[in-house]
Scaffold this motif. Structure first.
Motif, PDB file in Angstrom:
ATOM      1  N   ASP A  90     -16.966   1.639 -45.536  1.00  0.00           N
ATOM      2  CA  ASP A  90     -16.009   0.681 -44.988  1.00  0.00           C
ATOM      3  C   ASP A  90     -16.601  -0.723 -44.895  1.00  0.00           C
ATOM      4  OD1 ASP A  90     -13.613   2.059 -44.563  1.00  0.00           O
ATOM      5  OD2 ASP A  90     -14.397   3.020 -42.758  1.00  0.00           O
TER       6      ASP A  90
ATOM      7  N   SER B  53     -13.982  -3.350 -45.329  1.00  0.00           N
ATOM      8  CA  SER B  53     -12.718  -3.219 -44.603  1.00  0.00           C
ATOM      9  C   SER B  53     -12.526  -4.431 -43.704  1.00  0.00           C
ATOM     10  CB  SER B  53     -12.696  -1.925 -43.808  1.00  0.00           C
ATOM     11  OG  SER B  53     -13.656  -1.964 -42.785  1.00  0.00           O
TER      12      SER B  53
ATOM     13  N   GLY C 111     -10.979  -0.464 -47.999  1.00  0.00           N
ATOM     14  CA  GLY C 111     -11.532   0.559 -47.130  1.00  0.00           C
ATOM     15  C   GLY C 111     -12.241   1.667 -47.896  1.00  0.00           C
TER      16      GLY C 111
END
Length: 178
Positions: free
Chosen positions: A54, A57, A61
């Motif tokens: 991640d 993110s 993601g």
């Protein structure tokens, strides 16, 4: 009483023909999608990148599939998401926070979106892979299918389909005609 040499009609549905046809149709559809994706990637120089963390993110993601195109490092601007190799050869895909000329190459400073500071390592590059799109969740499908593993699985799949399509089914014992 049935005559000798004649078979009785089946009373239930024939499912073996259904499953054979269904497997051929599903295999053909998946094969067509794979051929289109491979043709698209080859024709337009697109590289798929499966994200396993991640670090980028919320933009990209874990489990997402990013599509990148190789470009000259001179085309890179701050804010672009690029993929480069670090000194150990591992792929790093982060956002560009600084671009500066460095001899005949460009020195990039990258930073993951989920970190407050840039990467400690800078990257001297002449060409990079710039991410232009990402597709959520598709990385879970394509991530494990990288390189030789994908070729091996594809080869086994194609071989199985060839057998299903071209090898005739043998007659079961006791069904020979008189």
């Amino acid at each position: 009483m049935p005559q000798a040499g004649r078979r009785r009609a089946r009373s239930g549905p024939r499912t073996s023909g259904f499953w054979r046809t269904a497997s051929i149709n599903v295999g053909a559809a998946l094969g067509g999608v794979c051929l289109l994706a491979a043709g698209f990637a080859a024709a337009f120089g697109v590289t798929p990148i499966a994200f396993g963390s991640d670090s980028m993110s919320p933009a990209i993601g874990s489990g997402d599939l990013a599509l990148a195109r190789t470009v000259s490092a001179g085309e890179i601007d701050e804010g672009d998401v690029v993929s480069v190799s670090d000194r150990s050869g591992a792929r790093i895909t982060h956002r560009v926070v600084e671009v500066e000329p460095f001899g005949s190459s460009i020195r990039l400073t990258l930073q993951a979106d989920d970190r407050p500071v840039p990467d400690a390592e800078t990257y001297d590059v002449t060409r990079v892979e710039r991410v232009f799109a990402s597709i959520p969740v598709l990385g879970y499908v394509f991530g494990p299918l990288d390189g030789l593993l994908a070729i091996g699985i594809g080869g086994v799949f194609v071989t199985c389909l060839v057998f299903v399509v071209f090898v005739p089914r043998r007659r079961l014992g006791g069904t020979r005609r008189a």
